[in-house]
Design a protein around this motif. Sequence first.
Motif, PDB file in Angstrom:
ATOM      1  N   PRO A  95       0.808  -1.222   0.000  1.00 11.74           N
ATOM      2  CA  PRO A  95       0.000   0.000   0.000  1.00 11.74           C
ATOM      3  C   PRO A  95       0.847   1.280   0.000  1.00 11.74           C
ATOM      4  O   PRO A  95       0.566   2.230  -0.739  1.00 11.74           O
ATOM      5  N   GLN A  96       1.901   1.284   0.787  1.00  9.29           N
ATOM      6  CA  GLN A  96       2.787   2.455   0.852  1.00  9.29           C
ATOM      7  C   GLN A  96       3.554   2.614  -0.461  1.00  9.29           C
ATOM      8  O   GLN A  96       3.700   3.728  -0.979  1.00  9.29           O
ATOM      9  N   LEU A  97       4.026   1.515  -1.026  1.00  8.40           N
ATOM     10  CA  LEU A  97       4.735   1.559  -2.298  1.00  8.40           C
ATOM     11  C   LEU A  97       3.808   2.045  -3.409  1.00  8.40           C
ATOM     12  O   LEU A  97       4.189   2.891  -4.217  1.00  8.40           O
ATOM     13  N   GLU A  98       2.590   1.520  -3.459  1.00 11.35           N
ATOM     14  CA  GLU A  98       1.643   1.933  -4.493  1.00 11.35           C
ATOM     15  C   GLU A  98       1.387   3.438  -4.446  1.00 11.35           C
ATOM     16  O   GLU A  98       1.399   4.112  -5.474  1.00 11.35           O
ATOM     17  N   ALA A  99       1.160   3.965  -3.255  1.00 11.22           N
ATOM     18  CA  ALA A  99       0.900   5.397  -3.106  1.00 11.22           C
ATOM     19  C   ALA A  99       2.102   6.225  -3.562  1.00 11.22           C
ATOM     20  O   ALA A  99       1.951   7.226  -4.271  1.00 11.22           O
TER      21      ALA A  99
ATOM     22  N   GLU B 209       0.523   2.178 -14.925  1.00 11.40           N
ATOM     23  CA  GLU B 209       0.383   0.738 -14.752  1.00 11.40           C
ATOM     24  C   GLU B 209       1.098   0.371 -13.453  1.00 11.40           C
ATOM     25  O   GLU B 209       2.316   0.530 -13.338  1.00 11.40           O
ATOM     26  N   ILE B 210       0.336  -0.083 -12.481  1.00 13.93           N
ATOM     27  CA  ILE B 210       0.888  -0.594 -11.227  1.00 13.93           C
ATOM     28  C   ILE B 210       0.147  -1.892 -10.960  1.00 13.93           C
ATOM     29  O   ILE B 210      -1.010  -1.891 -10.574  1.00 13.93           O
TER      30      ILE B 210
ATOM     31  N   SER C 192      15.286  -5.860   3.370  1.00 18.45           N
ATOM     32  CA  SER C 192      15.636  -4.601   2.705  1.00 18.45           C
ATOM     33  C   SER C 192      14.490  -3.613   2.632  1.00 18.45           C
ATOM     34  O   SER C 192      14.696  -2.457   2.248  1.00 18.45           O
ATOM     35  N   VAL C 193      13.286  -4.048   2.982  1.00 13.70           N
ATOM     36  CA  VAL C 193      12.092  -3.212   2.878  1.00 13.70           C
ATOM     37  C   VAL C 193      11.617  -2.850   4.277  1.00 13.70           C
ATOM     38  O   VAL C 193      11.585  -3.720   5.153  1.00 13.70           O
ATOM     39  N   ILE C 194      11.241  -1.592   4.473  1.00 15.19           N
ATOM     40  CA  ILE C 194      10.772  -1.155   5.791  1.00 15.19           C
ATOM     41  C   ILE C 194       9.475  -1.876   6.151  1.00 15.19           C
ATOM     42  O   ILE C 194       8.722  -2.293   5.283  1.00 15.19           O
ATOM     43  N   SER C 195       9.216  -2.000   7.422  1.00 21.09           N
ATOM     44  CA  SER C 195       7.971  -2.634   7.845  1.00 21.09           C
ATOM     45  C   SER C 195       6.811  -1.694   7.543  1.00 21.09           C
ATOM     46  O   SER C 195       6.968  -0.487   7.423  1.00 21.09           O
ATOM     47  N   SER C 196       5.620  -2.260   7.438  1.00 24.21           N
ATOM     48  CA  SER C 196       4.437  -1.467   7.109  1.00 24.21           C
ATOM     49  C   SER C 196       4.157  -0.406   8.156  1.00 24.21           C
ATOM     50  O   SER C 196       3.518   0.582   7.886  1.00 24.21           O
ATOM     51  N   GLY C 197       4.659  -0.599   9.366  1.00 22.59           N
ATOM     52  CA  GLY C 197       4.485   0.387  10.421  1.00 22.59           C
ATOM     53  C   GLY C 197       5.463   1.542  10.295  1.00 22.59           C
ATOM     54  O   GLY C 197       5.344   2.543  10.968  1.00 22.59           O
TER      55      GLY C 197
END
Length: 104
Positions: A62-66, A78-79, A98-103
């Motif tokens: 969700p954070q990446l999409e935004a 296109e996503i 390597s990716v931050i947590s959703s929090g």
Amino acid sequence: MIVCNAPDAEAAERIATTLVAEQLAACVNILAPCRSVYRWQGEVERAEEIPLLIKTRADAYPQLEARLAALHPYDVPEIVALPVARGLPSYLTWVSDSVISSGG
């Protein structure tokens, strides 16, 4: 894994660098240009685009999409998220770490 096409190499590089720097993606592959044929606003269009393969975690989507939508110059980029069914465990661990947590 997220698939996204960018309009040119400059946009692709900017998007890829930002997503990795902000730890929303572990890796972004910038592929060779491709030719796209699509319908837009009632017309058949053709364009050269740069495909991106973005590796992230499902909880970060969700954070990446935004962020990707905000970075992208298209009105409707296109996503598309594709599930990863399997992978080398050590590679998938690296992506996860390597990716931050959703929090955040």
